[in-house]
Write a protein that holds these residues in place. Sequence first.
Motif, PDB file in Angstrom:
ATOM      1  N   LEU A 158       0.826  -1.198   0.000  1.00 34.47           N
ATOM      2  CA  LEU A 158       0.000   0.000   0.000  1.00 34.47           C
ATOM      3  C   LEU A 158       0.866   1.257   0.000  1.00 34.47           C
ATOM      4  N   ASN A 159       0.458   2.247  -0.807  1.00 40.02           N
ATOM      5  CA  ASN A 159       1.139   3.532  -0.761  1.00 40.02           C
ATOM      6  C   ASN A 159       0.557   4.348   0.399  1.00 40.02           C
ATOM      7  N   LYS A 160       1.084   5.551   0.610  1.00 41.08           N
ATOM      8  CA  LYS A 160       0.674   6.353   1.764  1.00 41.08           C
ATOM      9  C   LYS A 160      -0.832   6.635   1.768  1.00 41.08           C
ATOM     10  N   GLU A 161      -1.380   7.017   0.622  1.00 46.18           N
ATOM     11  CA  GLU A 161      -2.815   7.319   0.550  1.00 46.18           C
ATOM     12  C   GLU A 161      -3.654   6.077   0.853  1.00 46.18           C
ATOM     13  N   GLU A 162      -3.237   4.920   0.337  1.00 44.77           N
ATOM     14  CA  GLU A 162      -3.964   3.679   0.604  1.00 44.77           C
ATOM     15  C   GLU A 162      -3.886   3.312   2.083  1.00 44.77           C
ATOM     16  N   LYS A 163      -2.728   3.554   2.708  1.00 44.62           N
ATOM     17  CA  LYS A 163      -2.590   3.288   4.145  1.00 44.62           C
ATOM     18  C   LYS A 163      -3.533   4.182   4.943  1.00 44.62           C
ATOM     19  N   LEU A 164      -3.569   5.463   4.579  1.00 42.39           N
ATOM     20  CA  LEU A 164      -4.463   6.384   5.276  1.00 42.39           C
ATOM     21  C   LEU A 164      -5.915   5.925   5.154  1.00 42.39           C
ATOM     22  N   GLU A 165      -6.301   5.511   3.966  1.00 46.13           N
ATOM     23  CA  GLU A 165      -7.678   5.038   3.750  1.00 46.13           C
ATOM     24  C   GLU A 165      -7.933   3.745   4.523  1.00 46.13           C
ATOM     25  N   ALA A 166      -6.938   2.865   4.567  1.00 46.85           N
ATOM     26  CA  ALA A 166      -7.086   1.613   5.316  1.00 46.85           C
ATOM     27  C   ALA A 166      -7.253   1.893   6.806  1.00 46.85           C
ATOM     28  N   VAL A 167      -6.495   2.862   7.324  1.00 45.92           N
ATOM     29  CA  VAL A 167      -6.638   3.241   8.742  1.00 45.92           C
ATOM     30  C   VAL A 167      -8.066   3.699   9.000  1.00 45.92           C
ATOM     31  N   ARG A 168      -8.574   4.558   8.129  1.00 48.35           N
ATOM     32  CA  ARG A 168      -9.951   5.056   8.303  1.00 48.35           C
ATOM     33  C   ARG A 168     -10.960   3.907   8.261  1.00 48.35           C
ATOM     34  N   THR A 169     -10.730   2.952   7.355  1.00 44.20           N
ATOM     35  CA  THR A 169     -11.626   1.796   7.244  1.00 44.20           C
ATOM     36  C   THR A 169     -11.577   0.960   8.512  1.00 44.20           C
ATOM     37  N   PHE A 170     -10.380   0.695   9.028  1.00 46.05           N
ATOM     38  CA  PHE A 170     -10.239  -0.094  10.256  1.00 46.05           C
ATOM     39  C   PHE A 170     -11.003   0.547  11.397  1.00 46.05           C
ATOM     40  N   VAL A 171     -10.838   1.858  11.531  1.00 46.96           N
ATOM     41  CA  VAL A 171     -11.471   2.572  12.640  1.00 46.96           C
ATOM     42  C   VAL A 171     -12.981   2.613  12.472  1.00 46.96           C
ATOM     43  N   LYS A 172     -13.422   2.950  11.281  1.00 48.18           N
ATOM     44  CA  LYS A 172     -14.854   3.147  11.038  1.00 48.18           C
ATOM     45  C   LYS A 172     -15.624   1.829  10.959  1.00 48.18           C
ATOM     46  N   GLU A 173     -15.121   0.865  10.205  1.00 49.39           N
ATOM     47  CA  GLU A 173     -15.895  -0.357   9.959  1.00 49.39           C
ATOM     48  C   GLU A 173     -15.584  -1.501  10.926  1.00 49.39           C
ATOM     49  N   TYR A 174     -14.365  -1.514  11.478  1.00 50.59           N
ATOM     50  CA  TYR A 174     -13.984  -2.637  12.342  1.00 50.59           C
ATOM     51  C   TYR A 174     -13.731  -2.220  13.784  1.00 50.59           C
ATOM     52  N   ASN A 175     -14.002  -0.945  14.108  1.00 53.04           N
ATOM     53  CA  ASN A 175     -13.876  -0.416  15.467  1.00 53.04           C
ATOM     54  C   ASN A 175     -12.496  -0.623  16.082  1.00 53.04           C
ATOM     55  N   VAL A 176     -11.472  -0.564  15.253  1.00 54.00           N
ATOM     56  CA  VAL A 176     -10.095  -0.661  15.742  1.00 54.00           C
ATOM     57  C   VAL A 176      -9.716   0.712  16.295  1.00 54.00           C
ATOM     58  N   PRO A 177      -9.089   0.772  17.473  1.00 55.12           N
ATOM     59  CA  PRO A 177      -8.673   2.071  18.006  1.00 55.12           C
ATOM     60  C   PRO A 177      -7.748   2.786  17.014  1.00 55.12           C
ATOM     61  N   LEU A 178      -7.925   4.083  16.893  1.00 50.87           N
ATOM     62  CA  LEU A 178      -7.211   4.867  15.886  1.00 50.87           C
ATOM     63  C   LEU A 178      -5.691   4.712  15.986  1.00 50.87           C
ATOM     64  N   VAL A 179      -5.142   4.884  17.168  1.00 47.46           N
ATOM     65  CA  VAL A 179      -3.685   4.810  17.309  1.00 47.46           C
ATOM     66  C   VAL A 179      -3.178   3.415  16.952  1.00 47.46           C
ATOM     67  N   ALA A 180      -3.917   2.379  17.331  1.00 38.45           N
ATOM     68  CA  ALA A 180      -3.504   1.011  16.999  1.00 38.45           C
ATOM     69  C   ALA A 180      -3.493   0.808  15.487  1.00 38.45           C
ATOM     70  N   ALA A 181      -4.501   1.326  14.798  1.00 41.15           N
ATOM     71  CA  ALA A 181      -4.562   1.192  13.341  1.00 41.15           C
ATOM     72  C   ALA A 181      -3.425   1.950  12.681  1.00 41.15           C
ATOM     73  N   ILE A 182      -3.138   3.149  13.176  1.00 43.81           N
ATOM     74  CA  ILE A 182      -2.051   3.956  12.618  1.00 43.81           C
ATOM     75  C   ILE A 182      -0.718   3.228  12.773  1.00 43.81           C
ATOM     76  N   LYS A 183      -0.481   2.707  13.964  1.00 43.29           N
ATOM     77  CA  LYS A 183       0.784   2.016  14.215  1.00 43.29           C
ATOM     78  C   LYS A 183       0.874   0.720  13.418  1.00 43.29           C
ATOM     79  N   PHE A 184      -0.246   0.032  13.256  1.00 42.55           N
ATOM     80  CA  PHE A 184      -0.233  -1.218  12.503  1.00 42.55           C
ATOM     81  C   PHE A 184       0.285  -0.997  11.096  1.00 42.55           C
ATOM     82  N   PHE A 185      -0.059   0.121  10.505  1.00 38.12           N
ATOM     83  CA  PHE A 185       0.371   0.417   9.134  1.00 38.12           C
ATOM     84  C   PHE A 185       1.720   1.132   9.089  1.00 38.12           C
ATOM     85  N   GLY A 186       2.390   1.201  10.247  1.00 37.95           N
ATOM     86  CA  GLY A 186       3.734   1.778  10.267  1.00 37.95           C
ATOM     87  C   GLY A 186       3.757   3.268  10.015  1.00 37.95           C
TER      88      GLY A 186
END
Length: 131
Positions: free
Chosen positions: A91-119
């Motif tokens: 994933l490029n940077k934009e795709e990572k950002l979108e994936a973080v938003r998806t994790f948080v919004k659709e899968y209720n993953v905490p924001l900081v955890a999602a951000i860190k998961f994608f490095g």
Amino acid sequence: MGKPDNYRYSAAQIKQALDEVSASKTIKEVSAQLGMSTNSIVNWKRKFGSMTESQIDKMIELERANDLLKIENKELQVFFLACGSTFPNTLNKEEKLEAVRTFVKEYNVPLVAAIKFFGMSVSSYYNRYPK
């Protein structure tokens, strides 16, 4: 999610338009007569050519199924990443950002955890999506 249905006309209506064009009417005449856009008829002529109505219907059905598979594939990629799989991270940077938003919004993953998961850093996320 997913794109809107590409065919608001039935296979029978598409076939009728193609038959009338084949019967030496111009695309413009058929378009006006049937209330369809000329671009649609041109695209159908290129795509379906001399197919039968049942073949057109089957092609439309297959395209819809393919669209669903594309959506499911994206969701599977997100799932693999969420599980910490060894799935290659392409994933490029934009795709990572979108994936973080998806994790948080659709899968209720905490924001900081999602951000860190994608490095990513928290600041890079907030630079793009301010609070």
